[in-house]
Design a protein around this motif. Structure first.
Motif, mmCIF file in Angstrom:
data_model
loop_
_atom_site.group_PDB
_atom_site.id
_atom_site.type_symbol
_atom_site.label_atom_id
_atom_site.label_comp_id
_atom_site.label_asym_id
_atom_site.label_seq_id
_atom_site.Cartn_x
_atom_site.Cartn_y
_atom_site.Cartn_z
ATOM 1 N N GLU A 80 0.731 -1.299 -0.046
ATOM 2 C CA GLU A 80 0.065 -0.015 -0.071
ATOM 3 C C GLU A 80 0.905 1.300 -0.158
ATOM 4 N N ALA A 100 -2.619 8.706 6.593
ATOM 5 C CA ALA A 100 -4.119 8.865 6.312
ATOM 6 C C ALA A 100 -4.395 7.692 5.106
ATOM 7 N N SER A 101 -3.629 7.662 4.109
ATOM 8 C CA SER A 101 -3.820 6.670 3.208
ATOM 9 C C SER A 101 -3.618 5.185 3.077
ATOM 10 N N TRP A 103 -2.768 3.975 6.475
ATOM 11 C CA TRP A 103 -3.102 3.047 7.791
ATOM 12 C C TRP A 103 -4.566 3.745 8.231
ATOM 13 N N HIS A 104 -5.391 4.768 7.248
ATOM 14 C CA HIS A 104 -6.261 5.040 7.640
ATOM 15 C C HIS A 104 -6.501 5.807 9.076
ATOM 16 N N ASP A 105 -5.230 6.306 9.449
ATOM 17 C CA ASP A 105 -5.294 7.258 10.796
ATOM 18 C C ASP A 105 -5.497 5.913 12.012
ATOM 19 N N ASN A 106 -5.363 5.033 11.906
ATOM 20 C CA ASN A 106 -5.451 4.000 12.743
ATOM 21 C C ASN A 106 -4.386 3.367 13.095
#
Length: 153
Positions: A80, A100-101, A103-106
């Motif tokens: 990714e 953000a792209s 890990w989607h902020d996780n």
């Protein structure tokens, strides 16, 4: 049996005629010998050496990365990350945008160096192509393709 160059069909036919004539002559002069008619068999001519795939190939749609035709084993996040950077070659992508792209902020709170660690791992797996991932100090990372790097959408 004779090996005749494939470029000349006339040569193959003439060679077969001569072999038949010689066979009849031997059969007539040596008791018990029988001559068979010459057969022209075409052998498959191998087409030059197989073209080897060279360079780094990133196929984002198929989620496939290869170096010189050999697959590169990347984890989900590594792939990714590489695809995210390869999607905008020559443009710096900040760590925040990558988080953000990819890990989607996780991300866990104590993982401030996660992006750096993943980039280091991807570079290690890319071997001689590690240089396509450039660190932009204080800003993020950039994908800098070379002529032997191919990215498919």
């Amino acid at each position: 049996m004779f090996d005749v160059p494939a470029e000349s069909p006339l040569l193959a036919s003439r060679t077969a005629d001569l072999a038949d004539e010689y066979g009849r002559l031997i059969a007539a002069s040596v008791p018990g010998v029988r001559a068979r008619t010459a057969v022209i068999a075409r052998q498959a001519v191998p087409a030059g050496p197989a073209r080897r795939e060279t360079g780094l190939r990133i196929d984002r749609a198929r989620r496939d990365v290869r170096i010189d035709g050999q697959p590169v084993r990347l984890t989900y996040r590594e792939l990714e990350l590489l695809c995210c950077l390869a999607a905008s070659p020559g443009r710096t992508v900040s760590r925040a945008a990558l988080i953000a792209s990819v890990w989607h902020d996780n991300l866990p709170a104590d993982s401030s160096r996660t992006v750096d660690t993943h980039v280091r791992r991807v570079r290690a797996k890319l071997g001689r192509f590690a240089g396509v991932l450039t660190t932009i100090r204080g800003s993020g990372y950039r994908f800098d393709p070379r002529p032997d790097v191919h990215v498919a959408a």
